[in-house]
Each structure stands twice: as structure tokens, then as C-alpha cells.
Design a protein around this motif. Structure first.
Motif, PDB file in Angstrom:
ATOM      1  N   GLY A 441       0.810  -1.265   0.015  1.00 42.58           N
ATOM      2  CA  GLY A 441       0.154   0.015  -0.024  1.00 42.58           C
ATOM      3  C   GLY A 441       0.786   1.309  -0.084  1.00 42.58           C
ATOM      4  N   GLY A 442       1.958   1.418  -0.723  1.00 40.90           N
ATOM      5  CA  GLY A 442       2.725   2.459  -0.981  1.00 40.90           C
ATOM      6  C   GLY A 442       3.849   2.619   0.058  1.00 40.90           C
ATOM      7  N   GLU A 443       3.699   1.612   1.213  1.00 43.98           N
ATOM      8  CA  GLU A 443       4.736   1.797   2.477  1.00 43.98           C
ATOM      9  C   GLU A 443       5.473   0.489   2.305  1.00 43.98           C
ATOM     10  N   TRP A 444       6.869   0.861   2.823  1.00 43.97           N
ATOM     11  CA  TRP A 444       7.803  -0.188   2.869  1.00 43.97           C
ATOM     12  C   TRP A 444       7.909  -0.980   4.073  1.00 43.97           C
ATOM     13  N   ILE A 445       7.934  -2.357   3.902  1.00 46.56           N
ATOM     14  CA  ILE A 445       8.030  -3.301   5.238  1.00 46.56           C
ATOM     15  C   ILE A 445       9.531  -4.018   5.174  1.00 46.56           C
ATOM     16  N   SER A 446      10.103  -3.730   6.164  1.00 43.33           N
ATOM     17  CA  SER A 446      11.531  -4.509   6.060  1.00 43.33           C
ATOM     18  C   SER A 446      11.354  -5.881   6.415  1.00 43.33           C
ATOM     19  N   SER A 447      11.648  -6.762   5.560  1.00 41.88           N
ATOM     20  CA  SER A 447      11.744  -8.350   5.709  1.00 41.88           C
ATOM     21  C   SER A 447      12.595  -8.455   7.173  1.00 41.88           C
ATOM     22  N   LEU A 448      13.599  -7.760   7.252  1.00 37.33           N
ATOM     23  CA  LEU A 448      14.668  -8.010   8.089  1.00 37.33           C
ATOM     24  C   LEU A 448      14.122  -7.912   9.769  1.00 37.33           C
ATOM     25  N   ASP A 449      13.340  -6.597   9.949  1.00 35.00           N
ATOM     26  CA  ASP A 449      12.790  -6.273  11.059  1.00 35.00           C
ATOM     27  C   ASP A 449      11.999  -7.289  11.578  1.00 35.00           C
ATOM     28  N   GLU A 475       1.797  -5.955  -2.375  1.00 34.35           N
ATOM     29  CA  GLU A 475       2.599  -6.923  -1.890  1.00 34.35           C
ATOM     30  C   GLU A 475       2.225  -7.225  -0.390  1.00 34.35           C
ATOM     31  N   ARG A 476       2.008  -8.341   0.146  1.00 33.97           N
ATOM     32  CA  ARG A 476       1.956  -8.489   1.581  1.00 33.97           C
ATOM     33  C   ARG A 476       2.928  -9.505   2.083  1.00 33.97           C
ATOM     34  N   PRO A 477       3.415  -9.205   3.436  1.00 39.26           N
ATOM     35  CA  PRO A 477       4.681 -10.230   4.122  1.00 39.26           C
ATOM     36  C   PRO A 477       3.966 -11.710   4.348  1.00 39.26           C
ATOM     37  N   LEU A 478       4.830 -12.624   3.906  1.00 37.96           N
ATOM     38  CA  LEU A 478       4.521 -13.938   4.394  1.00 37.96           C
ATOM     39  C   LEU A 478       5.700 -14.403   5.336  1.00 37.96           C
ATOM     40  N   LEU A 479       5.403 -15.089   6.329  1.00 34.55           N
ATOM     41  CA  LEU A 479       6.404 -15.500   7.332  1.00 34.55           C
ATOM     42  C   LEU A 479       6.417 -16.926   7.110  1.00 34.55           C
ATOM     43  N   ILE A 480       7.661 -17.328   6.803  1.00 41.57           N
ATOM     44  CA  ILE A 480       8.068 -18.655   6.615  1.00 41.57           C
ATOM     45  C   ILE A 480       9.159 -19.156   7.781  1.00 41.57           C
ATOM     46  N   VAL A 481       8.756 -20.216   8.556  1.00 34.40           N
ATOM     47  CA  VAL A 481       9.280 -20.656   9.720  1.00 34.40           C
ATOM     48  C   VAL A 481       9.717 -22.091   9.613  1.00 34.40           C
ATOM     49  N   THR A 482      11.162 -22.322  10.006  1.00 32.11           N
ATOM     50  CA  THR A 482      11.524 -23.820  10.205  1.00 32.11           C
ATOM     51  C   THR A 482      11.305 -23.849  11.753  1.00 32.11           C
ATOM     52  N   PRO A 483      10.585 -24.595  12.433  1.00 31.38           N
ATOM     53  CA  PRO A 483      10.454 -24.814  13.735  1.00 31.38           C
ATOM     54  C   PRO A 483      11.539 -25.487  14.371  1.00 31.38           C
ATOM     55  N   GLN A 484      11.688 -25.099  15.666  1.00 30.36           N
ATOM     56  CA  GLN A 484      12.865 -26.083  16.572  1.00 30.36           C
ATOM     57  C   GLN A 484      11.867 -27.160  17.327  1.00 30.36           C
ATOM     58  N   GLY A 485      11.769 -28.220  17.185  1.00 33.42           N
ATOM     59  CA  GLY A 485      11.061 -29.298  17.635  1.00 33.42           C
ATOM     60  C   GLY A 485       9.447 -28.863  17.191  1.00 33.42           C
ATOM     61  N   GLU A 486       8.537 -28.862  18.207  1.00 28.96           N
ATOM     62  CA  GLU A 486       6.930 -28.686  17.880  1.00 28.96           C
ATOM     63  C   GLU A 486       6.693 -27.413  17.703  1.00 28.96           C
ATOM     64  N   PRO A 487       6.113 -27.162  16.154  1.00 24.17           N
ATOM     65  CA  PRO A 487       6.016 -25.857  15.775  1.00 24.17           C
ATOM     66  C   PRO A 487       5.213 -24.831  16.642  1.00 24.17           C
ATOM     67  N   PRO A 488       5.270 -23.522  17.041  1.00 25.89           N
ATOM     68  CA  PRO A 488       4.493 -22.716  17.773  1.00 25.89           C
ATOM     69  C   PRO A 488       3.172 -22.431  17.029  1.00 25.89           C
ATOM     70  N   ALA A 541      -8.582 -11.911   5.336  1.00 26.36           N
ATOM     71  CA  ALA A 541      -8.530 -10.553   6.082  1.00 26.36           C
ATOM     72  C   ALA A 541      -7.248  -9.843   6.008  1.00 26.36           C
ATOM     73  N   VAL A 542      -7.363  -8.950   5.510  1.00 26.60           N
ATOM     74  CA  VAL A 542      -5.908  -7.919   5.246  1.00 26.60           C
ATOM     75  C   VAL A 542      -6.013  -6.806   6.158  1.00 26.60           C
ATOM     76  N   PRO A 543      -4.868  -6.855   6.952  1.00 27.80           N
ATOM     77  CA  PRO A 543      -4.815  -5.839   8.018  1.00 27.80           C
ATOM     78  C   PRO A 543      -4.845  -4.313   7.115  1.00 27.80           C
ATOM     79  N   ALA A 544      -5.644  -3.475   7.730  1.00 25.80           N
ATOM     80  CA  ALA A 544      -5.718  -1.854   7.073  1.00 25.80           C
ATOM     81  C   ALA A 544      -4.376  -1.521   7.293  1.00 25.80           C
ATOM     82  N   ARG A 545      -4.114  -0.684   6.511  1.00 29.69           N
ATOM     83  CA  ARG A 545      -2.618   0.065   6.790  1.00 29.69           C
ATOM     84  C   ARG A 545      -2.890   1.175   7.398  1.00 29.69           C
ATOM     85  N   ALA A 546      -1.994   1.614   8.339  1.00 33.13           N
ATOM     86  CA  ALA A 546      -2.146   2.749   9.192  1.00 33.13           C
ATOM     87  C   ALA A 546      -1.911   3.838   8.326  1.00 33.13           C
TER      88      ALA A 546
END
Ligand code: ADP
Length: 547
Positions: A441-449, A475-488, A541-546
Motif C-alpha cells: 500500500g505504498g509503504e515499505w516493510i523491512s523483512s529483516l525487522d 505485496e503483503r508479507p508472508l512469514l516462513i518458519v522452520t520450527p525448533q521441535g514442535e511448531p509454535p 482478512a488483510v490488515p488495514a494500513r495505518a
């Protein structure tokens, strides 16, 4: 009026000549592809480098010609670094993890004359042979007893050296003569070649240890996990000998248990590598219930070291030094070495500082610019693209004017493609790679943050955040995780992020995977992830941008 001082060309060969004379007994310890552990020192190495230089000349390798290596970290690879550049030829290190297509491209682009190859990689070259230049000579880096059956008509490394004189009268040439060639991994487009000179390499060798006081010294045991086949193993083939430090080379064994065993046995003090390597070592440390004996210092770079990782190592008594740089910068641009006085800092402040990329090294200048190329202030918060200038930075790419024109700005600075802010006291914080930022939505999101926060969760082994195309927000961020044991639970991770970030910055979904794809240099490959998840159906459900 000119100064009245001598001018002697800066030459790489002089580094080893110096080490052999002043620190002759400092060791080089290597895990060999033949399976055993090998020990030598700078005195013996200088003799073998001289023999190799004679052998190269006997093979007809000429001034300015490219000689390639396809090899792990070990003493023979180090010998090649010095012998090839010493005679005025160019040491072209090839990353064996590149695709067949990329490897074929760079061998042809570099016009290599000879390829020195470790036993492990002989089959790769056998497959590629027909697509490589017809006049290429192959040398397998082993002795006669270990020479494999091969279709390369290959020569044997130890036989080449045998009987050659152990001294060499290194030729004198202009210090701007090319010495090394390293191609970027080419995550987009064809790989691009950084062509280092003797001058840039010697300057890098003098500059880097100054930025890391106390790290390079005689008797220090240094383990470069970072490969000699990528950006000169962060300069260690030069910075270790010049300071008399011992080099410990892991050969092909880069997994956590093998590294632990080698470090423990050799009492390695300082280990250098990318974060994914240290995740493997941390696992082994957890299993063993202790760090390797003698381990007191590490250098982490290549991608951002997550703060929780820094904290884990610091809690084990390991002084963590973050370093940032790139192939085009020889490679080191900053180091975050703890210096006198900082031990009194509150722990949180110290960890925050160490998770940033650190101070620029001498002779690397920084500017950050907006999209129009206008300079932005160094105030510790204004974010822009980082451009750099200095004697250890490429002025262009090897035989690639189009890429050069794109990378170098009107003032002659090199655009790194990294997005960063710089504090008034010169501390660099990389907030993302430009191509990894998520535009929502015209704003930048840092993947690293986002990744930094998620890595603090005890059930997360590793993670990456990538952009997924979105009809409304782009674009919207997707979080991809390799869990340590049982996934949270997904909600748990989103709640953790929500403690630090605005709602519109939160990922739209979380995916759990067994492993994350890695690039040829061992970093998480966001390009592969973006491709893999480009059609991922995000929840409605896409969160509305601030704002
Ligand atoms: P490749 O493109 O082959 O991965 P490099 O190894 O030269 O090539 O990668 C350089 C890039 O790696 C930098 O531009 C930066 O994005 C990233 N990088 C390197 N060190 C760090 C670090 N300490 N923190 C964050 N990013 C880093």
C-alpha cells in the motif's frame, strides 16, 4: 611538490614472503578431501607456493591469464591464491554451489586457461566439460595415490610441484595489476565479475585488522568457514599470514558436529561464517552442553545476524563481531568489534549494538540516498540506499559495461542495493536488501525487522519473510518458519510481532517448512522462496494500513 619517499608496488606475494620470514612456524591446519588432517606452516607453504609458481609457468600460464579454482578451504587452495597472483596471473575462484549453467557461463566469460579442482568436484567438471573452452587444462588437487579415474585428462597437483625449486623470484609489476576474480552469485541475471588488484587486496589486508583490534595476532587460531571460493574468505588468506595468525581450514565438513569437533580439537579461538553455519554449530553446542574448547570470538556476516543468535553466543562467552560487506567490496565494509570500554555497557545495549552492522572500516566511505539519488542525513533513522566509495571497492564489472553503468552512480560511488541508516557516529544498520523489501500500500516493510523479532521465539530455528503479490496492497508479507521441535501456534508468532510493530506490518500468514532454501553462498534464498510462494493464497482478512 611531491613527497620524497620510495614507491614500491604493493604485491600480494610479499604477504606470504613476510609471513614465512617473520612467523615461519605459525600453522595452517586443513581437513583434506582425502579424509585426513594435514598440518603445515608459513615457511613450508612459501616453498610450495614457489614450486607451484614454477609449475604454472612451465604449463605456459601467462601474465594476466585466468586460472580457476573449484575447491574447499584447505592449504592447496591457499597455495593457489599466492602462486597464481604472484606470477601476475589472475586467481578466479569458482563457487561449486552455482548451477551448471552459471558455472559454464563464468568459466567461458572469464576465459579460464586452467582449472584446479578438489576431488569432490571432479564429477561436476566431467559433466560440464563439453560446454567449457576446448583448450582448458584440468588439475586435480591431490597426490598420485588419490588420483581418481576421470574423463578430464587431468594432471595431478602434487606431481606438478614435485622437483620444482622451492624459491621464486617474484616478478615486479604495476600494483594495479589484476590478481583475483570473483563472480557474484547472480541471484538475478548472469553472475558479474569483481576483478581485484594487488593494490586493492593489500590495502584490504592492512585495513581490516585495524578495524578489529586484538583479533589478528601471532598465535591466534582462526577458522574461516566462509569459503575461499567466495569473496576471498573475507580476506583471511591475507590477514592471517600478515599477522602471524594460524589458519584452521574445515575442508568439505561444514556441518555443526564436524565444526564442533575440529574447533574443539584445534582450540580455535575465532570462527568466521554466515548465520546459517552458526545455527548448525549452536545445535551441536546444545547437544554437547558446552561450547568447543578455546572458542572466544566469532565473526558473522553475509546476512544479518539475528540478535537472539548474538545473545546465545555472548552467553557462552563468545565475543560476537558482526561484519558487513559484499563481493564488490573485497569484501569487508564494516566490522562491529567490541572495543575497550564497551564491556561496561549494560548487556541489552551491547547486544543491540552487536546486532547492527558496525563501524565502517578506514577508506570505505558511505552515503545514503533517496530514490532520486539525493543524499540523506546520517542521523540514525533516515533510511535510504547505501552507496560506497574507496580503494577496495570495484570501479566496474569485468567485461560488463551494462552492469557497471547500472551499479556506479554519477559521482562514481557504487550502489550496494542495501537499504540502511547510519548514525552520526558512523554505525551502519542494514534494514534490508532493496529487492527483499515488501511494498504494501505504498509503504515499505523491512523483512529483516520481522525476522529479527521472530528469531527470538524459542520454538523458531530459522525464518524468512517474503513478499507475496496482493491484488489490493500490491505485496503483503508472508512469514516462513522452520520450527525448533514442535511448531509454535501461528497466533503466538503474530502476537510476538505485534508487540513491536504496527498492525499493517504484520505478516498475513505463517507457513511452517522443514528447511529453508539456501543460496550458493549459504544464505536463505529469498528469490527461491518468492518464486515458491508467489501464488500462495493469503487469508482474506488483510490488515488495514495505518495512516
Ligand atoms: P551474493 O550476492 O553472492 O550473496 P555477497 O556475498 O557479496 O554476494 O552478498 C552481499 C550482500 O549480503 C550485501 O549486499 C548484504 O545485502 C548482505 N550482507 C552481507 N553482510 C551482511 C550483514 N552483516 N548484515 C546484513 N546483510 C549483510
Amino acid at each position: 611538490m611531491k613527497g620524497m619517499m620510495m614507491h614500491r608496488p604493493l604485491r600480494i606475494a610479499d604477504i606470504l614472503t613476510f609471513a614465512a620470514e617473520v612467523y615461519p612456524d605459525s600453522e595452517i591446519v586443513s581437513v583434506r578431501t582425502e579424509g585426513d588432517l594435514h598440518r603445515t606452516n608459513y615457511r613450508e607453504t612459501a616453498g610450495r607456493v614457489a614450486q607451484l609458481a614454477h609449475a604454472l609457468q612451465a604449463m605456459g600460464v601467462g601474465f594476466g591469464e585466468r586460472v580457476a579454482t573449484l575447491a574447499w578451504n584447505g592449504y592447496r587452495h591457499l597455495e593457489l591464491y599466492y602462486a597464481i597472483s604472484g606470477i601476475g596471473s589472475i586467481c578466479h575462484t569458482i563457487n561449486p554451489r552455482l548451477s551448471a549453467e552459471q558455472m559454464t557461463y563464468i568459466v567461458n566469460h572469464a576465459e579460464d586457461r586452467v582449472i584446479f579442482v578438489d576431488l569432490t568436484f571432479v564429477p561436476i567438471l566431467e559433466k560440464l566439460k563439453d560446454a567449457l573452452p576446448a583448450n582448458l587444462t584440468f588439475v586435480i588437487m591431490t597426490d598420485r595415490a588419490h588420483m581418481p579415474e576421470n574423463s578430464l585428462n587431468a594432471l595431478c597437483y602434487e606431481e606438478l610441484l614435485h622437483g620444482q625449486p622451492a624459491t621464486f623470484d617474484w616478478p615486479e609489476f604495476d600494483e594495479n595489476t589484476a590478481a583475483g576474480l570473483c563472480y557474484t552469485s547472480g541471484t538475478t541475471g548472469d553472475p558479474k565479475g569483481a576483478l581485484y588488484s594487488h593494490r586493492s587486496t593489500v590495502l584490504h589486508t592492512l585495513i581490516v585488522p585495524l578495524s578489529m583490534p586484538g583479533v589478528f595476532a601471532p598465535g591466534r587460531k582462526i577458522l574461516p568457514v566462509v569459503p575461499l571460493f567466495h569473496v576471498n574468505a573475507w580476506g583471511t588468506p591475507y590477514t592471517a599470514p600478515i599477522s602471524g595468525a594460524t589458519l584452521v581450514y574445515p575442508g568439505p565438513k561444514l556441518d555443526g558436529p564436524s565444526l564442533f569437533e575440529l574447533m574443539d580439537r584445534e582450540k580455535v579461538w575465532s570462527a568466521w561464517g554466515v548465520p546459517t553455519v552458526w545455527l548448525g554449530l549452536l545445535n551441536e553446542i546444545d547437544k554437547q552442553g558446552r561450547p568447543p574448547e578455546g572458542f572466544g570470538h566469532m565473526v558473522v556476516g553475509g546476512s544479518a545476524a539475528p540478535r537472539p543468535m548474538v545473545e546465545k553466543f555472548e552467553n557462552l562467552g563468545v565475543d560476537v563481531c558482526h561484519a558487513w560487506g559484499m563481493t564488490e567490496m573485497s569484501p569487508i565494509g564494516t566490522t562491529g568489534q567490541q572495543i575497550a570500554g564497551m564491556e561496561a555497557w549494560p548487556k541489552d545495549k551491547l547486544l543491540d549494538w552487536k546486532a547492527r552492522q558496525g563501524r565502517r572500516v578506514f577508506n570505505v566511505e558511505f552515503k545514503i540516498v533517496d530514490e532520486a539519488g539525493k543524499r540523506l542525513p546520517h542521523d540514525g533513522k533516515t533510511v535510504g540506499e547505501l552507496h560506497v566509495r574507496g580503494n577496495t571497492i570495484v570501479a566496474g564489472y569485468f567485461k560488463n559495461d551494462a552492469a557497471t553503468a547500472k551499479a556506479v552512480d554519477e559521482e562514481g560511488w557504487f550502489g550496494t542495493g542495501d537499504v540502511a541508516h547510519i548514525s552520526a557516529d558512523g554505525i551502519l544498520t542494514i534494514t534490508d536488501r532493496a529487492k527483499d523489501l515488501i511494498k504494501s500500500g505504498g509503504e515499505w516493510i523491512s523483512s529483516l525487522d520481522l525476522e529479527t523479532i521472530v528469531m527470538a521465539h524459542p520454538k523458531v530455528a530459522n525464518c524468512a519473510v517474503v513478499a507475496v503479490p496482493h491484488p489490493k496492497w500490491e505485496e503483503r508479507p508472508l512469514l516462513i518458519v522452520t520450527p525448533q521441535g514442535e511448531p509454535p501456534a501461528k497466533e503466538e508468532l503474530i502476537a510476538l510481532l505485534a508487540q513491536h510493530l504496527a498492525k499493517w506490518q504484520l505478516p498475513d500468514d505463517v507457513v511452517f517448512v522443514e528447511t529453508l532454501p539456501l543460496t550458493a553462498t549459504g544464505k536463505v534464498s529469498k528469490l527461491t522462496l518468492r518464486q515458491e510462494f508467489k501464488d500462495y493464497a493469503l487469508p482474506d482478512a488483510v490488515p488495514a494500513r495505518a495512516s
